[in-house]
Enzyme design. Sequence first.
Site, short mmCIF file in Angstrom:
data_model
loop_
_atom_site.label_atom_id
_atom_site.label_comp_id
_atom_site.label_asym_id
_atom_site.label_seq_id
_atom_site.Cartn_x
_atom_site.Cartn_y
_atom_site.Cartn_z
N CYS A 1 0.85 -1.19 0.00
CA CYS A 1 0.00 0.00 0.00
C CYS A 1 0.89 1.25 0.00
O CYS A 1 2.02 1.22 0.47
CB CYS A 1 -0.97 0.03 1.18
SG CYS A 1 -0.18 0.34 2.76
N CYS B 1 14.58 25.94 -25.27
CA CYS B 1 14.86 25.90 -23.83
C CYS B 1 15.13 24.47 -23.37
O CYS B 1 15.97 24.22 -22.51
CB CYS B 1 13.67 26.48 -23.05
SG CYS B 1 13.22 28.15 -23.54
N ASP C 1 5.38 -10.56 -45.70
CA ASP C 1 5.43 -11.99 -45.46
C ASP C 1 4.06 -12.56 -45.81
O ASP C 1 3.06 -11.82 -45.81
CB ASP C 1 5.76 -12.24 -43.98
CG ASP C 1 5.65 -13.70 -43.60
OD1 ASP C 1 6.22 -14.53 -44.32
OD2 ASP C 1 4.98 -14.01 -42.59
N CYS D 1 2.07 2.42 3.45
CA CYS D 1 3.21 1.66 3.97
C CYS D 1 4.52 2.19 3.38
O CYS D 1 5.54 2.33 4.06
CB CYS D 1 3.07 0.18 3.62
SG CYS D 1 1.51 -0.55 4.18
N CYS E 1 9.33 25.63 -24.51
CA CYS E 1 10.11 26.04 -25.68
C CYS E 1 11.11 24.95 -26.00
O CYS E 1 11.85 24.51 -25.12
CB CYS E 1 10.81 27.37 -25.40
SG CYS E 1 12.07 27.81 -26.60
#
Length: 798
Positions: free
Chosen positions: A23, A106, A486, A26, A103
């Site tokens: 979980c 960027c 094929d 946990c 961008c």
Amino acid sequence: MIQEAQITESIISSRFLVTGLDCADCAARVEKAVKRIPGVTNATITFPAGRLNVDYDPQQTGITQVIDKIKKLGYEAREEEKKLENTSEVFQTTDFCITGMDCADCAAKLEKRISKIPGVKKTQVNFGSSKMTVTHSGSVTEILSTIEKLGYSGKVDTGLKTKKAPVSFWKTNQYAKPTIISFIMFILGFTAGKLGAPELAVNGLFLTGILLGGFLPAKNGISVLINAWEFDMNLLMTIAVIGASFIGSFEEAAAVIFLFSFGNALQSYTLDKTRNSIQALMEITPDEALVRRGQTEIRLPVEEIKTGDHIIVRPGERIAMDGKVSAGYSTVNESSITGESIPVEKQPGDEVYAGTINGRGSLEVEVTKLARDNTISRIINMVEEAQGQRAPSQQFIDRFAKYYTPAVIILAALVATVPPLTFEQPFEKWFYEAMALLLVACPCALVISTPVSIVSAIGNAAKNGVLIKGGMYLEEAGNLSVIAFDKTGTLTEGKPQVTDIIPINGLSDKEFLAIASAIESRSEHPLAEAIVKYSKEQGAEISSVLASISTFEAIPGKGAKATVNGKTYQIGNSRLFTEQAIDIEAVENEVSRLQNEGKTVMMLGDDKRILGLIAVADTLRENSGQAVSKLKKAGIKKVIMLTGDNESTARAIATKSGVDDFRADLLPEDKVDAIKDLLAEHGKVAMVGDGVNDAPAMAISTVGIAMGAAGTDTALETADIALMADDLTKLTDTVRLSRKTLGIIKQNIIFALVIKGLILLLVIPGWLTMWLAVIGDMGSSLLVTLNAMRLLRVKHED
């Protein structure tokens, strides 16, 4: 054990595999407990993969202490091992999600800067999906810190594909608020000026808009300059606005800030639309399922469902997990995976996929894959990887942009200095022109022209059941001149049926079938399956013969042999027997008759003589002829069939399918030679097969295309393009989409260059203004983005 740790200054980064976590809560407790260990500077756990990354000071703690702490919490842990060859340095690969990257130029600068971090071996930024993959030996923390210094936000990608809850536009778009603020202050300043307010008050309003609206791009631009030593559009805009303010052009500087923010907000919005082109795939998988464990039925989140669990799928529900039907009969709509809208009948033993829709019947499904490994997740991963790969045209543009921006900056410096110094022109006028020119310098529209088109096209194809592995293959598909198919399982159904058995030399039908099917039961060839199935239907007793088989040998391209009751038998084509000098003259006429009917004939014999013939026929796919016809209409010059079958059978199938040519009696290596010949003659050749037997030929072709790839791991991994359904007409749609993409990429490049060129020409007479420069730059970026987004709506023919 290979230790995944690397010392970076005084901090070591290690990765652990934690088992037993069931979980998310946990996992969070484990992360928190490890963080409290003295000397641990950071701990990040990825649930449900169970990977724990820990940064720690080796002078205060170590591997043992971390593992002991995890064990005390009731879980098992070990170091994850991964070393690169021929190096003593240990590396790990981490994926990051990046926000604020709007961008392409960027993105390239981010990739370059991250690559310079000590310990980083390789960096790849996927602008299309806003992700970054880094192979590194140092700490994840340093990479995240560098991402933030460059003005972006980053987090480690967990790898689990989950639905995204709707998020407000104002939260996701970082330019939204600066746009509103700068607009309000510009309108107030403009209105105040028209009403005759004091100049100080008017300029104060403009300056407020400049500072509040321009803070974010200025911060990002300066960060890139300091950390990457690169000029980006944000910095160029900042310099231009400061320069305009310096010469008293506050109104124009405020207008530039607003237009720049507005353009970035729109561009960010449209890019998000493009990046989310495959979000629909994530949305189709349910969050939970009804699970039967023993006699109890319980509804569980998909992350908690394990392989071997049985889920109950009611009529009309979406199937939550990949698996096999263990009980029930129904039809399932698999259009989300294969693009095929016609429901497929399902019965016990059949595979089903997460995200598909159950029909009117109820099904019980045994789970075969975890949620993170299901077909949908794998498709999404592959599409995201494909969207990040640079196409040839993009690679060229990236190289061009590398020199473009510095050249324009040098030109701006000349514009600011040459007219005043050489021709005694007003410094203020030409300084203003230089500032405006800086706003044109960023090649955003040019750089973004290709990746947005590739992202849109690949996303469109994925939603229609075609998985394209990268921009390179998308572009190549549009340049194809020849397509080789094929035969078995591609042009034909791949489900052959026995049509004739002709025993000779005293064998009864059932004895003959028992020996043949016992040998073929050890083979995975479709023809072998047909013989075994037919033998069972005819009631041949093969169980006793099976028990007496002592050896088995498959002979690729020819057949198989086995020892039964101490005697050697073999089954295969005529070549298998003629190469052993076994006389086949007595059956040649019968073989020719059957082959002329389009049937594949196999001979059964011992090491001395022929014992009989088995004829098998494979039916042509319903849409094979239509697919071949559509490909020719789409401009494919030649369609050829390559097969291991004999010439008569091949000719019958070739005639029915409408292919231009065929080559028969080919071994796998012969198919490779055939593709080499076609490449030498025609240049661009695709090979279409099943992704397994035809892998060598597919690998050497320009584009390897696998069909029926849904649920076929090998086909998904080996093909350049995968048709998820057994529908060859999708191939024509792919070729057309590719050509449409190439056309739009060319349009975008022309748009970007022409607009930039026209704007730059305005400098010569001194007509260039800052607001016009911003409109031109942001407008061209928006134009190419919106043009590329048309690929999301390209229709696929039924």
